[in-house]
Design a protein around this motif. Structure first.
Motif, PDB file in Angstrom:
ATOM      1  N   ASN A   1     -10.337   9.184  18.307  1.00  9.40           N
ATOM      2  CA  ASN A   1     -11.419   7.846  17.398  1.00  9.40           C
ATOM      3  C   ASN A   1     -10.971   6.977  19.054  1.00  9.40           C
ATOM      4  O   ASN A   1     -11.793   6.131  19.569  1.00  9.40           O
ATOM      5  N   LYS A   2     -10.110   7.675  19.585  1.00  6.01           N
ATOM      6  CA  LYS A   2     -10.124   6.791  21.211  1.00  6.01           C
ATOM      7  C   LYS A   2     -10.774   7.350  21.737  1.00  6.01           C
ATOM      8  O   LYS A   2     -11.448   6.027  22.829  1.00  6.01           O
TER       9      LYS A   2
ATOM     10  N   TYR B   1     -18.307   4.862  20.761  1.00  2.00           N
ATOM     11  CA  TYR B   1     -18.686   3.730  19.780  1.00  2.00           C
ATOM     12  C   TYR B   1     -19.972   2.492  20.245  1.00  2.00           C
ATOM     13  O   TYR B   1     -18.473   2.310  21.358  1.00  2.00           O
TER      14      TYR B   1
ATOM     15  N   TYR C   1     -21.143   0.410  19.979  1.00  2.91           N
ATOM     16  CA  TYR C   1     -20.788  -1.376  20.296  1.00  2.91           C
ATOM     17  C   TYR C   1     -19.789  -1.381  20.955  1.00  2.91           C
ATOM     18  O   TYR C   1     -19.197  -2.686  21.555  1.00  2.91           O
ATOM     19  N   GLN C   2     -18.403  -0.695  20.547  1.00  2.00           N
ATOM     20  CA  GLN C   2     -17.118  -0.980  21.113  1.00  2.00           C
ATOM     21  C   GLN C   2     -17.217  -0.688  22.731  1.00  2.00           C
ATOM     22  O   GLN C   2     -16.473  -1.654  23.171  1.00  2.00           O
ATOM     23  N   THR C   3     -17.438   0.374  23.360  1.00  2.00           N
ATOM     24  CA  THR C   3     -17.707   1.108  24.861  1.00  2.00           C
ATOM     25  C   THR C   3     -18.282  -0.382  25.065  1.00  2.00           C
ATOM     26  O   THR C   3     -17.665  -0.434  26.203  1.00  2.00           O
TER      27      THR C   3
ATOM     28  N   ARG D   1     -18.930  -4.172  24.272  1.00  2.00           N
ATOM     29  CA  ARG D   1     -17.902  -4.839  24.934  1.00  2.00           C
ATOM     30  C   ARG D   1     -16.329  -5.060  24.760  1.00  2.00           C
ATOM     31  O   ARG D   1     -16.025  -5.897  25.479  1.00  2.00           O
ATOM     32  N   GLU D   2     -15.592  -4.142  25.108  1.00  2.00           N
ATOM     33  CA  GLU D   2     -14.457  -3.857  24.718  1.00  2.00           C
ATOM     34  C   GLU D   2     -14.619  -2.797  26.397  1.00  2.00           C
ATOM     35  O   GLU D   2     -13.300  -2.748  27.150  1.00  2.00           O
TER      36      GLU D   2
ATOM     37  N   LYS E   1     -15.038   0.172  27.259  1.00  2.00           N
ATOM     38  CA  LYS E   1     -14.687   1.751  26.746  1.00  2.00           C
ATOM     39  C   LYS E   1     -15.635   2.831  27.830  1.00  2.00           C
ATOM     40  O   LYS E   1     -15.675   3.832  27.345  1.00  2.00           O
TER      41      LYS E   1
ATOM     42  N   GLN F   1     -15.233   6.618  27.344  1.00  2.00           N
ATOM     43  CA  GLN F   1     -15.767   7.126  26.597  1.00  2.00           C
ATOM     44  C   GLN F   1     -17.294   8.023  26.809  1.00  2.00           C
ATOM     45  O   GLN F   1     -17.282   9.195  26.130  1.00  2.00           O
TER      46      GLN F   1
ATOM     47  N   TYR G   1     -22.824  -1.432  15.580  1.00  2.00           N
ATOM     48  CA  TYR G   1     -20.721  -1.338  15.441  1.00  2.00           C
ATOM     49  C   TYR G   1     -20.827  -0.063  14.529  1.00  2.00           C
ATOM     50  O   TYR G   1     -19.537   0.436  14.597  1.00  2.00           O
TER      51      TYR G   1
END
Length: 196
Positions: free
Chosen positions: A32-33, A37, A39-41, A43-44, A46, A49, A109
């Motif tokens: 999961n980490k 993702y 959307y997450q990649t 905004r956060e 990351k 990934q 998302y």
């Protein structure tokens, strides 16, 4: 098989199998980490990934299919073009597919993507450019076909599938990885087109 003349392919092969099996059966939190993702990649931030997702697979069938393809093309390609060019094609093809996915799905998302298919598509198409007359067996065709013909069928099917979006496969990563493999091979081996 002697892996000493294809060390990068051997490292990627072993690492991908090891990480995929570990995250499938032992550490779902790491999966999961590391999964992409979009959307997450963004905004956060990351961005790791974009690479780590290429070492993960959804299930054993996904892993076996990708590693089977990798085994038959990647080791030979590295022997032919050298380790540095092989690594460039592999990782930039992975990035091309994942960056396009990031762009297409940045506001979704729920979307997630994983697997080495973009990178492997890049390797496969680099091999096809270098050896267009090689024979390839694909199911359900009961006889071998030239690799250049397989390439046309694959690109057509992948483009069609990416437009229909009827399954959980990231066809855009396959398509962009394949196109990146073609472009990089031409840039890295400029005399290739004359031979093709």
């Amino acid at each position: 098989m002697d892996f000493s003349d294809s060390p990068i392919a051997a490292i990627i092969f072993i690492t991908t199998i090891g990480i995929s099996l570990y995250t499938m059966y032992r550490d779902n939190n790491l999966l999961n980490k590391w999964i992409l993702y979009p959307y997450q990649t963004i905004r956060e931030q990351k961005y790791y990934q974009l690479i780590t997702s290429g070492f993960l697979h959804a299930d054993l069938n996904h892993l076996l299919f990708n590693m089977f393809t990798f085994f038959f093309f990647a080791f030979n390609l590295e022997r032919i073009i050298g380790s540095l060019d092989f690594a460039i094609i592999y990782f930039l093809s992975m990035l091309a597919g994942n960056l396009f996915t990031l762009y297409k799905q940045k506001d979704n998302y729920q979307y997630a993507s994983l697997g080495a298919s973009g990178a492997i598509s890049g390797v496969l198409f680099s091999y096809i450019l270098i050896n267009p007359s090689a024979s390839i067996l694909i199911f359900p065709i009961p006889f071998p076909i030239p690799s250049w013909l397989f390439g046309i069928i694959y690109l057509g099917w992948t483009y069609y599938s990416s437009k229909r979006n009827y399954d959980n496969t990231n066809h855009y990563a396959h398509l962009l990885g394949a196109l990146c493999g073609i472009v990089l091979t031409i840039l890295l081996i400029p005399d290739l087109l004359a031979n093709f």
